[in-house]
Write a protein that holds these residues in place. Structure first.
Motif, mmCIF file in Angstrom:
data_model
loop_
_atom_site.group_PDB
_atom_site.id
_atom_site.type_symbol
_atom_site.label_atom_id
_atom_site.label_comp_id
_atom_site.label_asym_id
_atom_site.label_seq_id
_atom_site.Cartn_x
_atom_site.Cartn_y
_atom_site.Cartn_z
ATOM 1 N N GLU B 72 0.825 -1.206 -0.132
ATOM 2 C CA GLU B 72 0.000 0.066 0.106
ATOM 3 C C GLU B 72 0.846 1.229 0.041
ATOM 4 N N TYR B 75 2.338 1.864 -3.709
ATOM 5 C CA TYR B 75 1.201 2.162 -4.426
ATOM 6 C C TYR B 75 0.398 3.522 -4.504
ATOM 7 N N LYS B 76 0.183 3.748 -3.133
ATOM 8 C CA LYS B 76 -0.711 4.701 -2.804
ATOM 9 C C LYS B 76 0.126 5.959 -2.333
ATOM 10 N N THR B 111 -3.650 -4.010 -3.970
ATOM 11 C CA THR B 111 -4.449 -3.848 -2.640
ATOM 12 C C THR B 111 -5.759 -3.813 -3.002
#
Lengths: 397, 144
Positions: B72, B75-76, B111
């Motif tokens: 996460e 990616y985020k 995710t």
């Protein structure tokens, strides 16, 4: 997740996931110590309640600003970490009638502060190499000096009021230098700074510089002694042969001098800007070349020759302000085991192993006796349960 | 987390695609001093103000080969702006983060948020789908 801590600061200000604890296991010391929990206070009462709770459960509490410290003082195994990054507000700002000062929360970053103050042609003059990230709380905890230390000395000289919580959670509002010395420069081991009222100055507009080159250490030290007495001196920075080559200054040792007047030979703004960029960027440049371990011993000036010679022989670069005879040196991975040898050399010559970065965990064995005695006394008075930054600077209890 | 359909990629295609394993990604970290000097340059850090999303933490996760459990974060919590490398860092963080994301995708690690965004794009042509008003993003993406 600790319900008591959540009740104090709210769920969003407590971290204990695996990724959070891994992220908080490091600071700039390159040591790794995994904490138990991270908490973000937002106001003074939060700090007080957290300290009180840690006293009740005998939980060591590590105080952390930006984690730019290189002696391991922002980390702790199984400790709670109190991260001040979200306490970054200006509380009060006066720039006209009542004089020039600003009251700040401890998490304000020095560079952001000066960016804000530049709108009013003002500045806080303690500019350290870590100013892009380090907080006012961190600067005060170590009582740091900056690039322009020959004029502006250390941070304690710029404080007019402090709000502090000691290791028992007791609140103090301090406005005299004698009491400042109990909490400023004691590496967060005695109290947590909750706010600071600091004095400001107008931006310097008229200054000049000099650049001197030397082939050997003896001539360098002679010139250093001569320049220290000059009027209007603001900063004096040394680059040895290695750092001079990296900075494209040429071979040999270089001294860069800055004056608060026109006495220097370099007055063109662009040339001065280039030299300043070298001064401010050298640590990153050295890190990029692999010199990631930094130290800041200081010696009486007549003892520095041996240290320079030792550093030269071992090809350890020197780069930084010479304030209070500090020799900023940098080690790479292969050289890091030489650090202890250097500390012993410095001690042998009646020097201090750390001048600006503090002792933390890394240099605990080299704390001078007088400072150790002072810290014992302060711990006994302000933090007898040894909650704050336990295991740093000295082994108390 | 949901799993994509298995995609079989042979070694030649993998090399052609420039995909790396963790050890190779690690080689691209220049000696990081973990100074933390660039954290205020990171727009994600400036908003969230926690070390976990700082550039330093991402390098630490790569160094510790902890990519799968930190999906996460990679990616985020990076917008690939590259500001972290403008002043203080000589690593190419944009390249590193891209390679980590490729590694995660290649290893079928995503995710729920990634999955929902991808599905919305497939079905509606937009990452947020066809909803005109989004009151609660977490609820919308099924994270509550």
């Amino acid at each position: 997740m600790n319900k008591h801590i959540i009740k104090i600061v709210g769920r969003n200000n407590v971290l204990d996931s695996d990724e959070d604890l891994e992220a908080y296991s490091i600071d700039a010391s390159l040591l790794e110590r995994r904490p138990a929990l991270v908490v973000f206070p937002k106001k003074i009462t939060d700090i007080q309640k957290i300290i009180n709770y840690c006293n009740r459960i005998n939980m060591p509490l590590t105080l952390r600003g930006a984690g730019t410290n290189c002696t391991g003082s922002a980390i702790g195994t199984n400790n709670y970490i109190m991260d001040f990054s979200r306490m970054n507000k200006v509380i009060e700002f006066e720039y006209e009638n009542k004089g020039k000062f600003i009251r700040l929360q401890p998490g304000i970053v020095i560079e952001n502060l000066n960016r804000f103050l530049s709108n009013y042609k003002l500045m806080f003059p303690i500019l350290t190499p870590e100013q892009s990230a380090c907080t006012i709380g961190g600067v005060l905890a170590l009582n740091k000096f900056g690039f322009r230390a020959f004029k502006y000395k250390r941070a304690i000289n710029w404080i007019s009021e402090l709000e502090v919580l000691d290791g028992t959670g007791k609140y103090y509002n301090i406005n005299n230098k004698e009491d400042f010395e109990n909490f400023i420069g004691t590496e967060g081991c005695v109290g947590a700074i909750a706010s600071a009222k600091i004095k400001l100055i107008k931006n310097i507009e008229n200054f000049s510089m000099d650049l001197f080159e030397f082939e050997d250490i003896v001539h360098l030290i002679t010139k250093w002694r001569e320049i220290e007495k000059k009027e209007g001196l603001i900063s004096l920075v040394l680059f040895d042969r290695i750092s001079s080559l990296f900075l494209d200054l040429g071979e040999g040792y270089h001294l860069i001098v800055e004056y608060e007047n026109n006495k220097g030979s370099i007055i063109e703004p662009l040339k001065m800007k280039k030299l300043k960029n070298k001064i401010e960027g050298v640590q990153n440049l050295l890190a990029d070349k692999g010199y990631i371990y930094k130290d800041d011993p200081s010696l009486p000036i007549d003892q520095t020759y041996d240290l320079f010679k030792w550093l030269n022989t071992n090809e350890i670069p020197i780069a930084g302000s010479l304030n209070e005879n500090t020799v900023h040196c940098f080690f790479n991975q292969e050289q890091k085991n030489l650090r202890e040898e250097m500390y012993n050399l410095v001690k042998k010559h009646q020097g201090k192993v750390s001048s600006n970065y503090g002792y933390g965990i890394l240099k605990k064995d080299y704390v001078p006796q007088d400072f150790k005695r002072k810290m014992m006394r302060l711990k006994e008075k302000y933090d007898y349960n040894n909650i704050l930054n336990r295991g740093e600077v000295l082994d108390y209890k | 987390m949901t799993k994509k359909k298995d995609i079989i990629i042979n070694k030649d295609e993998k090399e052609k695609a420039g995909l790396m394993d963790i050890a190779e990604i690690k080689k691209h970290i220049k000696p990081c001093s973990f100074s933390g000097l660039n954290r205020e340059d990171c727009p994600v850090f400036r908003v969230l103000r926690k070390e976990t999303v700082s550039p330093r933490a991402k390098v630490l996760f790569i160094k510790n080969e902890n990519l799968t459990n930190r999906a996460e974060i990679f990616y985020k919590y990076c917008c690939l702006c590259g500001l972290c490398c403008k002043r203080f860092c000589f690593s190419d963080m944009k390249y590193l983060i891209r390679k980590v994301r490729e590694y995660l995708v290649e290893n079928n690690i995503e995710t729920r948020l990634n999955h929902n965004i991808a599905e919305n794009i497939k079905v509606h042509g937009k990452p947020y789908g066809d909803r005109k008003k989004i009151r609660d993003l977490d609820e919308f993406f099924g994270l509550k």
